[in-house]
Scaffold this active site. Sequence first.
Site, short mmCIF file in Angstrom:
data_model
loop_
_atom_site.label_atom_id
_atom_site.label_comp_id
_atom_site.label_asym_id
_atom_site.label_seq_id
_atom_site.Cartn_x
_atom_site.Cartn_y
_atom_site.Cartn_z
N ALA A 63 -13.03 1.37 -5.88
CA ALA A 63 -14.25 0.79 -6.43
C ALA A 63 -15.00 0.01 -5.36
CB ALA A 63 -13.93 -0.14 -7.60
N GLY A 106 -8.90 3.13 -6.63
CA GLY A 106 -9.51 4.15 -7.48
C GLY A 106 -9.60 5.51 -6.81
N GLU A 109 -6.45 7.08 -7.62
CA GLU A 109 -6.47 7.41 -9.04
C GLU A 109 -7.33 8.65 -9.30
OE1 GLU A 109 -5.79 3.35 -11.42
OE2 GLU A 109 -7.39 3.20 -9.94
#
Length: 257
Positions: A63, A106, A109
């Site tokens: 992020a 992220g 992810e």
Amino acid sequence: MTILERERRGRVEILRLNRPEARNAMSPELSLAMEAALDDIETDRDVWTVVITGTGPIFCAGADLKVVAQGRGLDINAPNGGFGGLVQRDFPKPIIAAVNGPALAGGFELVLACDLVVAAEDATFGLPETKRGLLAGAGGPIRLAKRVALAIALEIVMTGDQIPAARALELGLVNRIVPSDKVVDEAVALAERINENSPTAVRLGRRLVKDAADLTEAQGWARTNELARELFKSGDAIEGAIAFAEKRQPTWADPPS
């Protein structure tokens, strides 16, 4: 500058995160662009597989912390797919991550939300959120718990340390490792190998594998029979057998929309 570049190679669509000045960190705008692209690809019958990669030496640093520091971290999640427009989405077509460099927070992810992973030799993976007082909230802990041993998942989450591509390969988180300048071409080659097969059979087989993790054996057999009936309706099972007998390449039915 376009923050998400799109390239078509045959039946493969390449999505390239293009914020190199920000280490390809995910912003609200990039998440929305990813979601819009996936919406478009999902209904495009000419695209059978997707490759996701990054511009420059970084895949995705997670992020955008400038956005998080403004208290707008949740704005990074797209309305339907969440982080990157993907991690909470039940996308029907195979997705391959071409990890050209570090995939962190992220970014890792996002990789875990893909079906297959081709990694550069110098790629690294990790969930460093604990080092910043954050929770890995884009599905990383959920998917790791199903993919690797519990002690390994806990170590990755609790230490926040990075693991190299070779270790990720040992853990089954990566399918293959190649030189960094070959990562996208190798991912596309893998996609093209998948695309030689019946797109309907590929999608239903993929669906069965994903569903099986949460099913009992009896439920798994019931799901297998259900999907097999769906496949036979497409005609591809019969076409595949006839083509084999006639020693020719099969002509597959149009994939489901």
